[in-house]
Scaffold this active site. Structure first.
Site, PDB file in Angstrom:
ATOM      1  N   GLU A   1       0.829  -1.219   0.000  1.00 16.10           N
ATOM      2  CA  GLU A   1       0.000   0.000   0.000  1.00 16.10           C
ATOM      3  C   GLU A   1       0.859   1.263   0.000  1.00 16.10           C
ATOM      4  O   GLU A   1       0.570   2.215  -0.712  1.00 16.10           O
ATOM      5  CB  GLU A   1      -0.953   0.015   1.207  1.00 16.10           C
ATOM      6  CG  GLU A   1      -2.137  -0.926   1.092  1.00 16.10           C
ATOM      7  CD  GLU A   1      -1.797  -2.369   1.446  1.00 16.10           C
ATOM      8  OE1 GLU A   1      -0.658  -2.632   1.883  1.00 16.10           O
ATOM      9  OE2 GLU A   1      -2.674  -3.233   1.271  1.00 16.10           O
TER      10      GLU A   1
ATOM     11  N   HIS B   1      -9.836  -5.016  10.676  1.00 21.87           N
ATOM     12  CA  HIS B   1     -10.568  -4.793   9.417  1.00 21.87           C
ATOM     13  C   HIS B   1     -11.790  -3.910   9.627  1.00 21.87           C
ATOM     14  O   HIS B   1     -12.642  -3.857   8.749  1.00 21.87           O
ATOM     15  CB  HIS B   1     -11.065  -6.116   8.840  1.00 21.87           C
ATOM     16  CG  HIS B   1     -10.023  -6.985   8.231  1.00 21.87           C
ATOM     17  ND1 HIS B   1      -9.465  -8.050   8.861  1.00 21.87           N
ATOM     18  CD2 HIS B   1      -9.442  -6.943   7.012  1.00 21.87           C
ATOM     19  CE1 HIS B   1      -8.594  -8.658   8.078  1.00 21.87           C
ATOM     20  NE2 HIS B   1      -8.545  -8.000   6.951  1.00 21.87           N
TER      21      HIS B   1
END
Lengths: 372, 329
Positions: free
Chosen positions: B62, B131
């Protein structure tokens, strides 16, 4: 095109200047005009950096990170680049933009951060940039500009430009995920990009030997599937030659490469650092004997391209140029306080317009740039 | 102007597809966005249509592809970056905070970073604490970027288009639990929804429920329940958190004199706290009760389904907070 025309490798050390300061006869003979232009820029940079550290000590400049002893990399790179290429520097390559035509007064205005500064007083010293010469500012966090350089190169490839992007980092930055990311994408997508690491042996007080167990820094390129070149960073002809090779290779569509320039930080990390606390004077002196400017001057003398009177005159001329530029750049008043809200967004949002009106209702603080 | 019925994910996809057709400097990159069609199928069919030069499957990095995209934007392209979820943007935080958000300002306006970062955000049913972050609270703090969080397919479509055309970095906070939501979307490739304009999702006169993204639908459920109890709640869907539509919030509170702010994520120092501050600063004399808050409980999200439901804002908690603000407990 598979065999490099130069004896480049990731574990050796590519040099052009031999110990006796003559040019290796096995290599192409350098152009005398280029040698003299590179010498002029290296000397100007040496004088400029020395002067900047003095200005910081005098309290006229807040911070400075000088590249003394590492001038060959910035100057060698600057002369190997073409006009459309993009530069994503680290701390010690700002001066590439001077080689590429950015005016010295404008460069120094960025050090003073006043109203003459194209960056409008927002960026700290030693983070200079100029879009007109395709050079961006590096990122203080150590490394983030390197994947950006690879991304810029991917954009050039996508648009079919003939330009290349070069991203710089130091030996310490090779420990950062950002440099890993840059090399990963450079290998995976083969953009016209060159990543250059200036291994100056010290990350503030941490020696390279305590940074990594890797045999060399250049050898890391193997894991990413790109060539690594280890170059004598105190030999401006070696830097120029190796980078010219890497840039041309990238320009031809043969992909990215990783160049380690082995050099030494003669001075402190920055004006906030005192290197006598962590390294020996003997070590510094051993590298001073390999000073890149002294080596180039030795070569020029040997080749009959430089004599003492000419050098003294040149030094005088460049010193005068620097002094005049400092005086001019320092004259700029602080940027008007209303400008603090500009360029945060492409357009001025309502809440910043309100904050600006609120700020302008206050009396201007003494000595801090009044007016609108 | 006609409409078409699209799911939230299809509305996002239609917006990206049309903008990529309109402007060839727009391209898409991220993990699994191409061959796999996107982890949540938002980018389905785009690789086939635009090819691997404009729909780029990246390595799992990322911070790498955020930096790659910022570099590409600095030299003139307009990237759309998909994070698999906003949670994973945490490793790219430096590129967004220190680079995307600041490069225009630090360069004195010389450089621009027209870039879209998008991903699902917030709770997503039993995916654990790593998450389930509502990351908009971290990002909305930062000047130089824009943060939007649409709750309907029409807004997802119109705001994604606005985001891609914007000259600034725009962060789009989607919701996995909204991706299959269906709604009417204008059949007009030039339909855009401006940033900084809230929508009144339900008009009411007794209390203002202020929210964005998925919890807007929780507020609408709560408003229906409150209506059965004789309480007429107004639901404000902010849609955009930076810029913030302060005017619509204040207009609603001046009418109802009471407010409850409902969002995912923790309340401490979050966007809800900013809204509560603006209400007390600019509508103090209009208030008949303290401003209420309903958010995640102040704990990392548990995995267990029953526990998770206690942590996420739900209809009973919103109803109770509204009744408390009406002194109707």
């Amino acid at each position: 095109m598979t065999t490099p025309p130069l004896p480049l490798s990731d574990t050796g050390l590519f040099r052009v200047l031999r110990d006796d300061l003559s040019v290796d006869p096995a290599l192409p003979a350098p152009d005398a005009g280029l040698l003299l232009r590179m010498h002029r820029e290296m000397l100007r940079l040496r004088l400029l950096e020395t002067r900047m550290v003095v200005l910081q000590r005098q309290g006229r400049v807040g911070f400075y990170g000088s590249c003394t002893g590492q001038e060959a990399v910035a100057i060698g790179a600057g002369f190997a680049l073409q006009g459309g290429d993009w530069v994503f520097p680290a701390l010690r390559e700002s001066a590439i933009m001077l080689v590429r035509g950015f005016p010295l007064v404008g460069y120094l205005a960025q050090v003073f951060g006043n109203s003459l500064d194209v960056l409008k007083g927002r960026q700290m010293p030693s983070h200079m940039s100029g879009k007109q010469v395709h050079q961006v500012s590096w990122s203080s966090c150590i490394g983030p500009q390197v994947p950006q350089a690879v991304g810029a190169a991917m954009a050039m490839k996508q648009r079919g430009d003939r330009a290349v992007a070069v991203g710089f980092c130091g030996d310490g930055a090779t420990s950062q995920p950002d440099v890993h990311n840059a090399l990963l994408f450079a290998g995976r997508f083969r953009p016209p990009c060159v990543v250059v690491c200036q291994n100056n042996h010290w990350s503030i007080s941490v020696p390279t030997s305590k940074q990594t167990a890797s045999e060399t820094i250049a050898i890391k390129a193997r894991a990413y599937g790109i060539p690594g070149y280890r170059v004598d960073g105190n030999d401006v002809l070696a830097v120029h030659g190796a980078l010219q090779h890497a840039f041309e290779r990238a320009r031809r569509g043969e992909g990215a490469s990783f160049v380690e320039c082995v050099t030494y930080r003669i001075g402190a990390h920055s004006t906030s650092d005192d290197p006598t606390r962590y390294r020996s004077q003997e070590e510094v002196e051993s590298w001073q004997r390999k000073d890149p400017l002294v080596r180039l001057q030795g070569h020029l003398r040997g080749a009959g391209l430089l004599e003492e009177r000419g050098l003294a005159a040149l030094q005088e001329e460049l010193t005068a140029e620097i002094e005049a530029a400092i005086l001019e750049a320092e004259q700029g008043p602080p940027p008007a306080r209303a400008t603090v809200f500009d360029d945060v967004y492409a357009e001025l949002p309502w809440h910043l317009r309100e904050q600006r009106e609120e700020l302008l209702r206050l009396p201007p603080a003494a000595g801090h740039g009044g007016g609108h | 102007m006609g409409t078409r019925s699209l799911r939230f994910r299809e509305a996002l996809r239609a917006a990206m597809l049309e903008e990529m057709e309109r402007d060839d400097s727009v391209f898409l990159l991220g993990e699994e966005v191409g061959h796999y069609q996107g982890a949540y199928k938002v980018t389905e069919g785009l690789l086939e249509k635009f090819g691997p030069k404009r729909v780029i499957d990246t390595p799992i990095a990322e911070s790498g592809f955020a930096g790659i995209a910022i570099g590409a934007a600095m030299v003139g392209l307009r990237p759309i970056v998909e994070f698999m979820t906003w949670n994973f943007s945490a490793v790219a935080f430096d590129q967004i905070l220190n680079n995307a958000a600041k490069l225009r300002q630090m360069s004195g306006g010389q450089l621009q970073v027209p870039i879209v970062f998008r991903a699902p955000n917030g709770s997503a049913r039993q995916v654990g604490s790593q998450h389930s972050h509502a990351m908009e609270h971290f990002y909305a703090h930062i000047p130089g970027i824009k943060c939007i969080a649409p709750a309907t397919p029409a807004d997802a479509y119109g705001m994604m288009k606005t985001a891609i055309r914007d000259e600034n970095p725009v962060l789009v906070f989607e919701s996995e639990t909204l991706y299959s939501l269906k709604g009417d979307v204008p059949d007009d490739p030039d339909f855009t929804v401006p940033f900084g304009v809230a929508s009144v999702a339900r008009e009411g006169k007794d209390i203002s429920l202020i929210s964005w993204s998925r919890p807007v639908h929780v507020c609408l459920d709560a408003a229906a329940e409150l209506a059965r109890q004789g309480i007429d709640a107004e639901v404000i869907d902010l849609r955009s958190l930076r810029p913030l539509d302060e005017e619509t919030i204040l207009r609603s509170v001046r009418k109802t004199h009471r407010a409850v702010i409902v969002h995912e994520g923790w309340s401490y120092g979050g966007v809800g706290a900013e809204i509560a501050d603006r209400i007390q600063r600019f509508a103090f004399d209009d208030l008949d009760a303290p401003v209420g808050r309903v958010s995640f409980l102040d704990v990392p999200m548990p995995y267990n389904a029953a526990l998770e439901q206690h942590v996420i804002p739900n209809t009973p908690r919103v109803v109770e907070a509204a009744r408390a603000a009406l002194y109707a407990r």
